[in-house]
Design a protein around this motif. Structure first.
Motif, PDB file in Angstrom:
ATOM      1  N   THR A   1       0.817  -1.128  -0.100  1.00  0.00           N
ATOM      2  CA  THR A   1      -0.158   0.007  -0.075  1.00  0.00           C
ATOM      3  C   THR A   1       0.864   1.461  -0.178  1.00  0.00           C
ATOM      4  O   THR A   1       2.103   1.284   0.158  1.00  0.00           O
ATOM      5  CB  THR A   1      -0.836   0.065   1.339  1.00  0.00           C
ATOM      6  OG1 THR A   1      -0.191   0.267   2.517  1.00  0.00           O
ATOM      7  CG2 THR A   1      -1.660  -1.235   1.545  1.00  0.00           C
TER       8      THR A   1
ATOM      9  N   THR B   1       1.128   4.953   1.872  1.00  0.00           N
ATOM     10  CA  THR B   1       0.593   5.687   2.879  1.00  0.00           C
ATOM     11  C   THR B   1       0.593   7.263   2.665  1.00  0.00           C
ATOM     12  O   THR B   1       1.645   7.777   1.882  1.00  0.00           O
ATOM     13  CB  THR B   1       1.677   5.671   4.119  1.00  0.00           C
ATOM     14  OG1 THR B   1       1.804   4.373   4.198  1.00  0.00           O
ATOM     15  CG2 THR B   1       1.423   6.395   5.436  1.00  0.00           C
TER      16      THR B   1
ATOM     17  N   ASP C   1       5.555   8.771  11.507  1.00  0.00           N
ATOM     18  CA  ASP C   1       5.718   7.764  10.485  1.00  0.00           C
ATOM     19  C   ASP C   1       5.136   6.392  10.538  1.00  0.00           C
ATOM     20  O   ASP C   1       5.212   5.483   9.930  1.00  0.00           O
ATOM     21  CB  ASP C   1       7.095   7.459  10.145  1.00  0.00           C
ATOM     22  CG  ASP C   1       8.032   8.803   9.835  1.00  0.00           C
ATOM     23  OD1 ASP C   1       7.233   9.253   8.904  1.00  0.00           O
ATOM     24  OD2 ASP C   1       9.182   8.902  10.156  1.00  0.00           O
TER      25      ASP C   1
ATOM     26  N   PRO D   1       1.794   3.779  10.978  1.00  0.00           N
ATOM     27  CA  PRO D   1       0.765   3.419  10.048  1.00  0.00           C
ATOM     28  C   PRO D   1      -0.507   4.269  10.482  1.00  0.00           C
ATOM     29  O   PRO D   1      -1.239   4.732   9.910  1.00  0.00           O
ATOM     30  CB  PRO D   1       0.606   2.050  10.205  1.00  0.00           C
ATOM     31  CG  PRO D   1       1.978   1.506  10.646  1.00  0.00           C
ATOM     32  CD  PRO D   1       2.457   2.364  11.547  1.00  0.00           C
TER      33      PRO D   1
ATOM     34  N   GLY E   1      -1.081   7.689   8.877  1.00  0.00           N
ATOM     35  CA  GLY E   1      -1.446   7.604   7.415  1.00  0.00           C
ATOM     36  C   GLY E   1      -2.635   7.092   7.413  1.00  0.00           C
ATOM     37  O   GLY E   1      -3.219   6.714   8.195  1.00  0.00           O
TER      38      GLY E   1
ATOM     39  N   THR F   1      -5.067   4.904   4.118  1.00  0.00           N
ATOM     40  CA  THR F   1      -4.819   3.983   2.776  1.00  0.00           C
ATOM     41  C   THR F   1      -6.230   4.253   2.109  1.00  0.00           C
ATOM     42  O   THR F   1      -6.430   3.383   1.444  1.00  0.00           O
ATOM     43  CB  THR F   1      -4.648   2.581   3.228  1.00  0.00           C
ATOM     44  OG1 THR F   1      -5.717   1.989   4.022  1.00  0.00           O
ATOM     45  CG2 THR F   1      -3.369   2.458   3.704  1.00  0.00           C
TER      46      THR F   1
END
Length: 167
Positions: free
Chosen positions: A58, A60, A149, A151, A154, A156
């Motif tokens: 994916t 981000t 940074d 997950p 971010g 998706t």
């Protein structure tokens, strides 16, 4: 046919770690860092995908770039015992829910919600509260990410089609 799962060794772990940091890293680059040829890395990545260790690749994206400017965690408290299967049905109906999990402690579930703004978040919260088995919710708004940074910082998924254009 052997029904045992394929072994997961230190080289696999290094390959997965590298791909988690940057899924666009070439097999040649990974091979140079772990001491394998690009072909050997590709074979391992293919095996890791086939066995379900690697489930996908994916990008981000900064949530605000997609229209998600408000973020919160919502504790959900249910009447009686709400089965996880029923909770999963409910959260699938809300595209603003980025993640959901059942938890220990007082709450039955924890939802990670992203919204365009506070008003949108309030509307999402009201939709969640309309479920007949939900007794109460407790929300905590995210002010900033201490690990930018990670997950969780971010996203998706794109904002809903009715999100305002933020350009």
């Amino acid at each position: 046919m052997n029904s045992r799962p394929a072994p997961f060794d230190d080289l696999d772990r290094k390959i997965v770690t590298t791909l988690m940091a940057n899924a666009r890293t070439s097999f040649a680059e990974i091979g140079a860092s772990v001491g394998l040829s690009a072909t050997a890395v590709k074979r391992r990545v293919d095996r890791l995908r086939e066995t379900g260790v690697i489930t996908g690749f994916t990008a981000t994206v900064r949530p605000s770039a997609l229209g998600w400017r408000t973020e919160a965690y919502v504790e959900v408290y249910c009447e009686g015992a709400a089965p996880p299967r029923r909770l999963a049905e409910v959260v699938r109906n809300h595209p603003e829910i980025a993640a959901a999990m059942t938890v220990t402690g007082g709450a039955d579930a924890l939802l990670h919600v992203r919204a365009r703004d506070v008003e949108h978040f309030e509307e999402v919260l009201e939709r969640i509260r309309q479920e007949p088995f939900i007794r109460k919710t407790i929300s905590v708004m995210v002010l900033s990410h201490l690990l930018p940074d990670s997950p969780e910082a971010g996203v998706t998924q794109p904002a809903p089609d009715d999100a305002p254009d933020m350009r």
